[in-house]
Design a protein around this motif. Structure first.
Motif, short mmCIF file in Angstrom:
data_model
loop_
_atom_site.label_atom_id
_atom_site.label_comp_id
_atom_site.label_asym_id
_atom_site.label_seq_id
_atom_site.Cartn_x
_atom_site.Cartn_y
_atom_site.Cartn_z
N GLN A 10 20.32 -10.72 -6.07
CA GLN A 10 21.06 -10.59 -4.59
C GLN A 10 21.22 -9.13 -4.09
N GLY A 11 21.10 -8.11 -5.11
CA GLY A 11 21.49 -6.98 -4.70
C GLY A 11 20.68 -5.97 -3.72
N GLY A 12 19.67 -6.78 -3.07
CA GLY A 12 18.76 -6.16 -2.11
C GLY A 12 17.69 -6.96 -1.60
N ALA A 13 16.45 -6.30 -1.54
CA ALA A 13 15.20 -6.84 -1.01
C ALA A 13 14.61 -7.61 -2.26
N LEU A 14 14.16 -8.61 -1.79
CA LEU A 14 13.26 -9.62 -2.85
C LEU A 14 12.10 -8.86 -3.14
N SER A 15 11.90 -8.95 -4.64
CA SER A 15 10.56 -8.59 -4.99
C SER A 15 9.76 -9.52 -5.81
N VAL A 16 8.75 -9.99 -5.08
CA VAL A 16 7.91 -11.10 -5.69
C VAL A 16 6.51 -10.35 -5.95
N LEU A 17 6.14 -10.41 -7.16
CA LEU A 17 4.76 -10.00 -7.51
C LEU A 17 4.40 -8.67 -7.04
N GLU A 37 5.70 -5.40 -4.12
CA GLU A 37 6.68 -5.08 -3.32
C GLU A 37 6.55 -5.75 -2.14
N PHE A 38 8.15 -6.40 -1.77
CA PHE A 38 8.25 -7.14 -0.49
C PHE A 38 7.98 -6.51 0.51
N LYS A 39 7.00 -7.16 1.60
CA LYS A 39 6.90 -6.61 2.69
C LYS A 39 7.47 -7.44 3.81
N TYR A 40 8.20 -6.56 4.96
CA TYR A 40 8.78 -7.18 6.02
C TYR A 40 7.72 -7.67 6.93
N LEU A 41 6.85 -6.68 7.04
CA LEU A 41 5.97 -6.63 8.34
C LEU A 41 4.60 -6.91 8.01
N ASN A 84 11.80 -12.60 7.17
CA ASN A 84 13.35 -12.43 7.44
C ASN A 84 13.86 -12.74 6.18
N LEU A 85 14.50 -11.99 5.20
CA LEU A 85 15.24 -12.55 3.96
C LEU A 85 16.68 -13.15 4.35
N THR A 86 17.14 -12.90 5.56
CA THR A 86 18.48 -13.37 6.10
C THR A 86 18.53 -14.78 6.17
N GLU A 102 14.70 -9.50 15.95
CA GLU A 102 14.13 -10.12 14.55
C GLU A 102 14.52 -8.66 13.71
N ILE A 103 14.06 -7.45 14.06
CA ILE A 103 14.05 -6.25 13.25
C ILE A 103 15.39 -5.96 13.26
N ARG A 104 16.33 -5.83 14.30
CA ARG A 104 17.83 -5.78 14.56
C ARG A 104 18.69 -6.44 13.43
N THR A 105 18.16 -7.75 13.42
CA THR A 105 18.61 -8.72 12.29
C THR A 105 18.69 -7.94 10.87
#
Length: 109
Positions: A20-27, A29-33, A46-48, A65-68
């Motif tokens: 829960q401390g930050g971005a999810l890392s699965v296999l 690096e997590f990519k947002y874009l 979007n992780l939120t 979406e980026i603002r969120t």
């Protein structure tokens, strides 16, 4: 938890809650874009809310979406991704996309 939820789904939720401390890392690096169509569109993860949206990069929906995500504390990672996309795909307009986000005040605290 509902009895019809699969064992794999429950394990996935528990694994997601463990970090829960930050971005999810699965296999890796997590990519947002995820760029599409020469930078005209992108999948925004979007992780939120757990959703992935297919958006035009010049749309107001993309900006919101980026603002969120920035509001949830992911600004540095998103800016890094935008810079990496601009370096990897210089003709796709990712530098212009970042400039639009800055002008819209998305990255301001």
């Amino acid at each position: 938890m509902a009895s019809n939820t699969s064992k794999t789904a429950r394990a996935s939720v528990r694994a997601g809650q463990a970090g829960q401390g930050g971005a999810l890392s699965v296999l890796g690096e997590f990519k947002y874009l995820i760029p599409l169509n020469g930078g005209k569109h992108a999948y925004v993860r979007n992780l939120t809310n757990g959703k992935t949206s297919h958006l035009r990069t010049d749309s107001e929906a993309f900006v919101e979406e980026i603002r969120t995500l920035v509001g949830a504390g992911h600004a540095i990672k998103i800016r890094t991704e935008l810079n990496n996309l601009a370096a990897a795909y210089p003709s796709d307009g990712w530098d212009t996309c970042e400039k639009r986000l800055v002008e819209a005040g998305v990255f301001e605290a």
